[in-house]
Design a protein around this motif. Structure first.
Motif, mmCIF file in Angstrom:
data_model
loop_
_atom_site.group_PDB
_atom_site.id
_atom_site.type_symbol
_atom_site.label_atom_id
_atom_site.label_comp_id
_atom_site.label_asym_id
_atom_site.label_seq_id
_atom_site.Cartn_x
_atom_site.Cartn_y
_atom_site.Cartn_z
ATOM 1 N N VAL A 38 -13.549 68.401 -27.930
ATOM 2 C CA VAL A 38 -12.376 68.676 -27.114
ATOM 3 C C VAL A 38 -12.445 67.895 -25.807
ATOM 4 O O VAL A 38 -11.444 67.391 -25.307
ATOM 5 C CB VAL A 38 -12.255 70.187 -26.824
ATOM 6 C CG1 VAL A 38 -11.095 70.481 -25.881
ATOM 7 C CG2 VAL A 38 -12.084 70.955 -28.129
ATOM 8 N N ALA A 39 -13.640 67.794 -25.245
ATOM 9 C CA ALA A 39 -13.813 67.068 -23.986
ATOM 10 C C ALA A 39 -15.244 66.584 -23.873
ATOM 11 O O ALA A 39 -16.162 67.183 -24.440
ATOM 12 C CB ALA A 39 -13.463 67.965 -22.795
ATOM 13 N N GLU A 40 -15.411 65.494 -23.149
ATOM 14 C CA GLU A 40 -16.732 64.948 -22.852
ATOM 15 C C GLU A 40 -16.820 64.691 -21.353
ATOM 16 O O GLU A 40 -15.916 64.114 -20.761
ATOM 17 C CB GLU A 40 -16.967 63.646 -23.619
ATOM 18 C CG GLU A 40 -18.317 62.993 -23.317
ATOM 19 C CD GLU A 40 -18.517 61.694 -24.085
ATOM 20 O OE1 GLU A 40 -17.721 60.761 -23.873
ATOM 21 O OE2 GLU A 40 -19.451 61.624 -24.902
ATOM 22 N N GLN A 41 -17.910 65.151 -20.750
ATOM 23 C CA GLN A 41 -18.171 64.861 -19.347
ATOM 24 C C GLN A 41 -19.484 64.093 -19.250
ATOM 25 O O GLN A 41 -20.449 64.417 -19.940
ATOM 26 C CB GLN A 41 -18.278 66.153 -18.531
ATOM 27 C CG GLN A 41 -16.974 66.926 -18.417
ATOM 28 C CD GLN A 41 -17.183 68.230 -17.667
ATOM 29 O OE1 GLN A 41 -17.686 69.196 -18.217
ATOM 30 N NE2 GLN A 41 -16.797 68.248 -16.406
ATOM 31 N N ILE A 42 -19.504 63.081 -18.399
ATOM 32 C CA ILE A 42 -20.704 62.277 -18.209
ATOM 33 C C ILE A 42 -21.133 62.400 -16.754
ATOM 34 O O ILE A 42 -20.376 62.084 -15.838
ATOM 35 C CB ILE A 42 -20.467 60.806 -18.579
ATOM 36 C CG1 ILE A 42 -19.982 60.705 -20.039
ATOM 37 C CG2 ILE A 42 -21.752 59.999 -18.391
ATOM 38 C CD1 ILE A 42 -19.669 59.299 -20.488
ATOM 39 N N SER A 43 -22.358 62.871 -16.551
ATOM 40 C CA SER A 43 -22.903 63.059 -15.210
ATOM 41 C C SER A 43 -23.263 61.718 -14.588
ATOM 42 O O SER A 43 -23.452 60.708 -15.272
ATOM 43 C CB SER A 43 -24.148 63.954 -15.292
ATOM 44 O OG SER A 43 -24.862 63.944 -14.080
ATOM 45 N N ASN A 44 -23.421 61.725 -13.265
ATOM 46 C CA ASN A 44 -23.862 60.503 -12.596
ATOM 47 C C ASN A 44 -25.303 60.149 -12.939
ATOM 48 O O ASN A 44 -25.760 59.053 -12.611
ATOM 49 C CB ASN A 44 -23.668 60.610 -11.077
ATOM 50 C CG ASN A 44 -24.326 61.845 -10.503
ATOM 51 O OD1 ASN A 44 -25.310 62.365 -11.055
ATOM 52 N ND2 ASN A 44 -23.811 62.345 -9.383
ATOM 53 N N ASP A 45 -26.052 61.056 -13.601
ATOM 54 C CA ASP A 45 -27.412 60.717 -14.029
ATOM 55 C C ASP A 45 -27.479 60.370 -15.516
ATOM 56 O O ASP A 45 -28.558 60.210 -16.076
ATOM 57 C CB ASP A 45 -28.399 61.849 -13.705
ATOM 58 C CG ASP A 45 -28.119 63.147 -14.455
ATOM 59 O OD1 ASP A 45 -27.359 63.128 -15.452
ATOM 60 O OD2 ASP A 45 -28.653 64.196 -14.051
ATOM 61 N N GLY A 46 -26.319 60.232 -16.166
ATOM 62 C CA GLY A 46 -26.267 59.848 -17.566
ATOM 63 C C GLY A 46 -26.198 61.003 -18.548
ATOM 64 O O GLY A 46 -25.956 60.791 -19.742
#
Length: 400
Positions: A96-104
């Motif tokens: 449904v959704a993907e989030q990518i952190s600033n640390d990968g």
């Protein structure tokens, strides 16, 4: 800071599932054992003499190649592929959704339809943590959680239902899909090398499905992740700990977080049912535990609550005789929590005492904090979103 909470006896030890799984009219083959696959083949008329070969073909295409359609399975006859497609799917959970952190770090929100009613579809989260020498996938076992651990964001959710073996295996397959991580990778390496059952839910309250899923994940003719690279974390469901060692044989992690029953009753209310002494005896009895296969004890560092040197000393005393390492976890604050993370110098003093007593005591590097993907933070916020916002998130995930 000491949290201000209700008396611990007011907090239920466990929650009751609100629903049971309702399979769709055309079920997925993902999560079935070889025996179950043979039975399904028998249902569509495959002769007994052919079933073993066909099962091996299906297993290879599903779990080694990651086929997303029966049409991809070119070594299986067109007739059988057509018959399979008429009765079954190879569907995994839907991203449904993907989030990518600033640390990968990546967090996926996955939809799990219940039957054919999308209005009753539920969602879980899983997290991929890339590191220099490994890639760890944190997998969920329930929609919500059975338990009420007071420091854990996921513990504030209702328990909707247990996941099926297919929905658990499906999370691993989704990660491989998204990361282009199947057998045809040009460099022959793998991005998902380790699995931790540390996502939403208490795995040992969904024992059968977790066992069946992890046996598939660890099968060397398919997904092929070594059982020594699979870790099951439990808050202390004592009757199923030894059983997990006997029937699954993966690495064990214990969410301990306190060394005195009075405090652990508050932090991990399950302790009122299975107190520390019983929990540690189950660890001593865990099949296969040795210096080469140590049990990990997870200990979240809460300022002024469980982080004194007296706590460290008692922790060392309690674990005597258990092949163990202690994972110190800086607390990840979440909206509404009453707890704070221990000061860094106090964490270092705590770690140093444990290390000098002969135990490995790494401090876990917080990952994915900016996307609420860190330890204890998995809790879907999408229930608060409007239908238009949810459609936008879904469209973004589909175009990645």
């Amino acid at each position: 800071m000491q949290p201000t909470t209700e008396p611990h006896n007011a907090i239920p030890v466990e929650k009751t599932p609100l629903e049971t799984y309702v399979p769709p009219a055309k079920p997925s083959l993902i999560g079935l054992s070889r025996t179950e696959l043979a039975d399904r083949l028998g249902e569509i008329g495959v002769a007994p003499a052919q079933r073993k070969m066909r099962v091996q073909q299906l297993w290879h295409w599903l779990y080694f190649r990651g086929a997303q359609s029966f049409d991809d399975m070119t070594s299986i006859s067109k007739g059988i592929r057509a018959e399979l497609a008429q009765h079954f799917t190879v569907d995994r959970p839907e991203v449904v959704a993907e989030q990518i952190s600033n640390d990968g770090t990546r967090k996926w929100l996955l939809r799990l339809p219940s039957g054919d009613n999308l209005q009753k579809a539920h969602e879980v989260e899983c997290v991929y943590i890339p590191e220099t020498d490994r890639g760890t996938l944190c997998v969920s076992s329930q929609v919500g959680c059975t338990l009420n651990c007071s420091f854990c964001h996921t513990g504030t959710q209702r328990l909707v239902r247990n996941l099926t073996a297919g929905e658990i295996v499906g999370q691993v397959m989704v990660a491989r899909d998204r990361l282009n991580d199947w057998a045809d990778r040009e460099d022959g390496t793998r991005r998902v090398t380790n699995i931790v059952m540390m996502g939403m839910g208490e795995p040992l309250y969904n024992f059968d499905a977790v066992r069946d899923a992890l046996l598939i994940v660890g099968d060397n003719e398919g997904i092929g992740i070594s059982r020594r690279r699979i870790t099951l974390s439990t808050s202390g469901v004592v009757p199923n700990i030894v059983r997990a060692g006997e029937e699954i044989g993966v690495m064990l992690a214990i969410s301990l977080h306190a060394v005195r029953d009075e405090l652990r009753n508050e932090l991990v209310p399950l302790n009122r049912k299975y107190p520390i002494k019983e929990l540690l005896q189950a660890c001593r009895d865990y099949p296969g535990a040795s210096n080469a296969r140590r049990i990990t004890f997870e200990y979240v560092m809460l300022k002024g609550v469980n982080d004194s040197l007296d706590d460290a000393k008692l922790l060392v005393k309690l674990l005597k005789g258990i092949p163990a390492k202690i994972n110190l976890i800086p607390f990840n604050p979440w909206p509404g929590t009453a707890y704070e993370c221990s000061d860094w110098d106090q964490i270092e003093k705590f770690s140093e005492y444990i290390f000098n007593a002969g135990y490995s005591s790494p401090v876990r590097t917080p990952r994915g904090r900016d996307i609420l993907a860190a330890c204890g933070q998995l809790k879907s916020e999408t229930e608060k979103l409007s239908a238009r916002e949810r459609q936008a998130l879904r469209a973004m995930a589909m175009t990645d």
